[in-house]
Design an enzyme around this catalytic site. Structure first.
Site, mmCIF file in Angstrom:
data_model
loop_
_atom_site.group_PDB
_atom_site.id
_atom_site.type_symbol
_atom_site.label_atom_id
_atom_site.label_comp_id
_atom_site.label_asym_id
_atom_site.label_seq_id
_atom_site.Cartn_x
_atom_site.Cartn_y
_atom_site.Cartn_z
ATOM 1 N N ARG A 71 0.935 -1.005 0.235
ATOM 2 C CA ARG A 71 0.342 0.144 0.068
ATOM 3 C C ARG A 71 1.139 0.909 0.472
ATOM 4 O O ARG A 71 0.392 2.515 -0.942
ATOM 5 C CB ARG A 71 -1.065 0.086 1.233
ATOM 6 C CG ARG A 71 -2.010 -1.671 1.175
ATOM 7 C CD ARG A 71 -3.156 -0.938 2.766
ATOM 8 N NE ARG A 71 -2.384 -1.121 3.610
ATOM 9 C CZ ARG A 71 -2.785 -2.069 4.080
ATOM 10 N NH1 ARG A 71 -3.519 -3.080 3.452
ATOM 11 N NH2 ARG A 71 -2.548 -1.871 5.505
ATOM 12 N N LYS A 126 -11.715 15.334 4.195
ATOM 13 C CA LYS A 126 -12.872 15.256 3.477
ATOM 14 C C LYS A 126 -14.057 13.610 3.869
ATOM 15 O O LYS A 126 -12.828 13.540 4.860
ATOM 16 C CB LYS A 126 -12.526 13.354 2.108
ATOM 17 C CG LYS A 126 -13.429 13.030 1.058
ATOM 18 C CD LYS A 126 -12.985 12.000 0.279
ATOM 19 C CE LYS A 126 -13.663 11.023 0.262
ATOM 20 N NZ LYS A 126 -13.340 10.323 -1.026
ATOM 21 N N GLU A 130 -18.366 16.064 0.788
ATOM 22 C CA GLU A 130 -18.635 15.394 -0.735
ATOM 23 C C GLU A 130 -19.881 14.346 -0.665
ATOM 24 O O GLU A 130 -20.193 13.598 -0.246
ATOM 25 C CB GLU A 130 -17.856 14.323 -0.365
ATOM 26 C CG GLU A 130 -17.866 13.089 -1.969
ATOM 27 C CD GLU A 130 -16.217 12.213 -2.527
ATOM 28 O OE1 GLU A 130 -15.564 12.390 -1.148
ATOM 29 O OE2 GLU A 130 -16.646 11.558 -2.857
ATOM 30 N N LYS A 148 -17.519 18.845 -3.535
ATOM 31 C CA LYS A 148 -16.907 17.428 -4.407
ATOM 32 C C LYS A 148 -18.212 16.708 -5.103
ATOM 33 O O LYS A 148 -18.216 15.643 -3.463
ATOM 34 C CB LYS A 148 -15.500 16.384 -3.470
ATOM 35 C CG LYS A 148 -15.470 14.803 -3.742
ATOM 36 C CD LYS A 148 -14.701 14.684 -4.059
ATOM 37 C CE LYS A 148 -14.279 13.496 -4.698
ATOM 38 N NZ LYS A 148 -12.774 12.565 -4.169
HETATM 39 P P1 13P Z 1 -13.346 7.854 -7.684
HETATM 40 O O1 13P Z 1 -13.198 9.283 -8.798
HETATM 41 O O2 13P Z 1 -13.306 6.526 -7.746
HETATM 42 O O3 13P Z 1 -14.900 8.222 -7.874
HETATM 43 O O4 13P Z 1 -12.787 8.376 -6.216
HETATM 44 C C1 13P Z 1 -12.688 9.726 -5.206
HETATM 45 C C2 13P Z 1 -13.527 9.394 -4.128
HETATM 46 O O5 13P Z 1 -12.693 10.171 -3.313
HETATM 47 C C3 13P Z 1 -14.495 8.935 -3.791
HETATM 48 O O6 13P Z 1 -15.136 9.126 -2.463
#
Ligand code: 13P
Length: 342
Positions: free
Chosen positions: A46, A136, A177, A219
Site C-alpha cells: 500500500r 474529506k 462530498e 466534491k
Molecule cells: P472516484 O473518483 O474513484 O469516484 O473516487 C473519488 C473519491 O474520493 C470517492 O470518495
C-alpha cells in the site's frame, strides 16, 4: 471576512487548473484494487503504491492536493521520508479522509449514513499536526426503488455540515462530498432531480451550521446516466444538465467544485470535465478530485513490479495532464496520443 488560511489552502489546491488525487481508499477498498492486479495488500505494498503516485514529478504540476487515508498520513517511504513530506516537496497539499465510513441507516431500505463525528475535533487537531491542510467526508446517496428517502438525504447533509464546521474551526478546508451514485439503471433526468435536491439540502444544512461557503470545496457527482441505463447521455448533455443543476443548487460564492469520477472510465471522466468547462460562463472553478479515473491505467501498468514504476508514473502523469487540460477547457482527443511520444 473569510478565513485567510482556508482561502489560501484552496488557492494552492485548485489554482492553475490543478486538481486533486483521491488516494484515500480504505484498507478494504485498496485491498480490492490491488487484488485486481494480482498484488497482495500489505502495509508495504500500500505504501509503495501511494509513494509511486506521490513522488511522480511529471504529475505534480497538475495536482494541487492528495487525499490520504489514516494509515498513509503516518507512513514513511522505504527511505524513511514521510509520505506527507514527499507531497510537500512537490507542492501538493496533503489532505485526509476523516469519515469512518457509510453504515446502514436505521429504519431505511438499503440506505446509509456516514459516521465519524464523535471525537472529530481531537482527530482534526492531530491531523493538522501531521500536516493535513484539508479533509474529506463522503456521503453516499443511492438511487433505486424508493431511494433516496428524504430522511437519508437530510441525515447525511446534517452530518456533512457538522463535519465541515469542525474542519473550519481547525483551519482545515472541508471537502464536502455528497455522492449520488451512478449505480443503477436510472436516467440522467433522475440523476438531475436527486442531485438537485441533495445539493439544496446540503447547502441549507451548511448555512444552518454557519459554515463559511468561501472556505469549502464541493466534491459532487456529475449529472450523468446510471451505469445500466440503456441510453447513455453524451458529454454535452452531461455538461448542460450538470451546470443547470448547480445553477439552481450551488451558491456562486463556493470557490470550486472538484468532481469525483464515480465509476466513469478514465477518458469519459476527462471528456465530461472538458465539456463542462467548455460550456462558457460558470461562477465556479470546475476541476477534478478523481480516484479511479487517475489511478486505473497506472495501477494496471505497475501491478506490483518495481521495474514498472517509471511506466506507471508516465500513465498517471498522462491522466493528470489530460484532466488539468480539461479543467482549463483545452483538452481534446489528440492529447490522448501524446503519452507515447512524451
Ligand atoms: P472516484 O473518483 O474513484 O469516484 O473516487 C473519488 C473519491 O474520493 C470517492 O470518495
Amino acid at each position: 471576512m473569510s478565513n485567510a488560511v482556508l482561502v489560501s489552502t484552496i488557492e494552492k489546491i485548485v489554482s492553475g487548473n490543478k486538481g486533486i488525487l483521491a488516494a484515500d481508499e480504505s484498507t478494504n477498498t485498496v485491498q480490492k484494487r490491488l487484488a485486481g492486479v494480482g498484488v497482495e495488500s500489505t502495509n508495504e505494498t500500500r505504501r509503495d503504491w501511494r509513494n509511486l503516485l506521490f513522488s511522480c514529478a511529471d504529475a505534480a504540476p497538475f495536482i494541487g492536493g492528495a487525499i490520504l487515508y489514516d494509515e498513509t498520513i503516518r507512513q514513511n517511504a522505504a527511505d524513511g521520508t514521510p509520505l506527507t513530506e514527499i507531497l510537500r516537496q512537490h507542492a501538493i497539499v496533503p489532505g485526509i479522509k476523516v469519515d469512518t465510513g457509510a453504515k446502514h441507516l436505521a429504519g431505511s431500505r438499503n440506505e446509509t449514513i456516514t459516521e465519524g463525528l464523535d471525537g472529530l475535533r481531537d482527530r482534526l487537531a492531530e491531523y493538522r499536526e501531521l500536516g493535513a491542510g484539508f479533509a474529506k467526508w463522503r456521503a453516499v446517496i443511492n438511487i433505486g426503488e424508493g431511494r433516496p428517502s428524504t430522511n437519508s438525504i437530510q441525515a447525511n447533509a446534517h452530518a456533512l455540515a457538522r463535519y465541515a464546521a469542525l474542519c473550519q474551526e481547525a483551519n482545515i478546508v472541508p471537502i464536502v462530498e455528497p455522492e449520488v451514485m451512478m449505480t443503477g439503471g436510472h436516467s440522467i433526468e433522475t440523476c438531475y432531480q436527486v442531485t438537485e435536491s441533495t445539493l439544496k439540502t446540503v447547502f441549507s444544512e451548511l448555512n444552518m451550521q454557519r459554515v463559511d461557503l468561501e472556505g469549502i470545496l464541493l466534491k459532487p457527482n456529475m449529472v450523468i446516466s446510471g451505469k445500466d441505463c440503456p441510453t447513455q447521455a453524451s458529454s454535452e448533455r452531461v455538461a448542460e444538465l450538470t451546470i443547470r443543476c448547480f445553477s439552481h443548487a450551488v451558491p456562486a460564492i463556493v470557490p470550486a467544485c472538484v468532481f469525483l469520477s464515480g465509476g466513469q472510465t478514465e477518458v469519459q471522466a476527462t471528456e465530461n470535465l472538458q465539456a463542462i468547462n467548455a460550456s462558457g460562463q460558470i461562477p465556479w472553478i470546475m476541476s477534478f478530485s478523481y480516484g479511479r479515473a487517475l489511478q486505473e491505467s497506472a495501477l494496471k501498468t505497475w501491478a506490483g513490479d518495481a521495474s514498472k514504476v517509471d511506466a506507471a508514473q508516465r500513465a498517471y502523469a498522462h491522466r493528470a495532464r489530460c484532466n488539468a487540460a480539461a479543467a482549463g477547457g483545452t483538452y481534446n482527443a489528440s492529447l490522448e496520443l501524446e503519452q507515447d511520444n512524451a
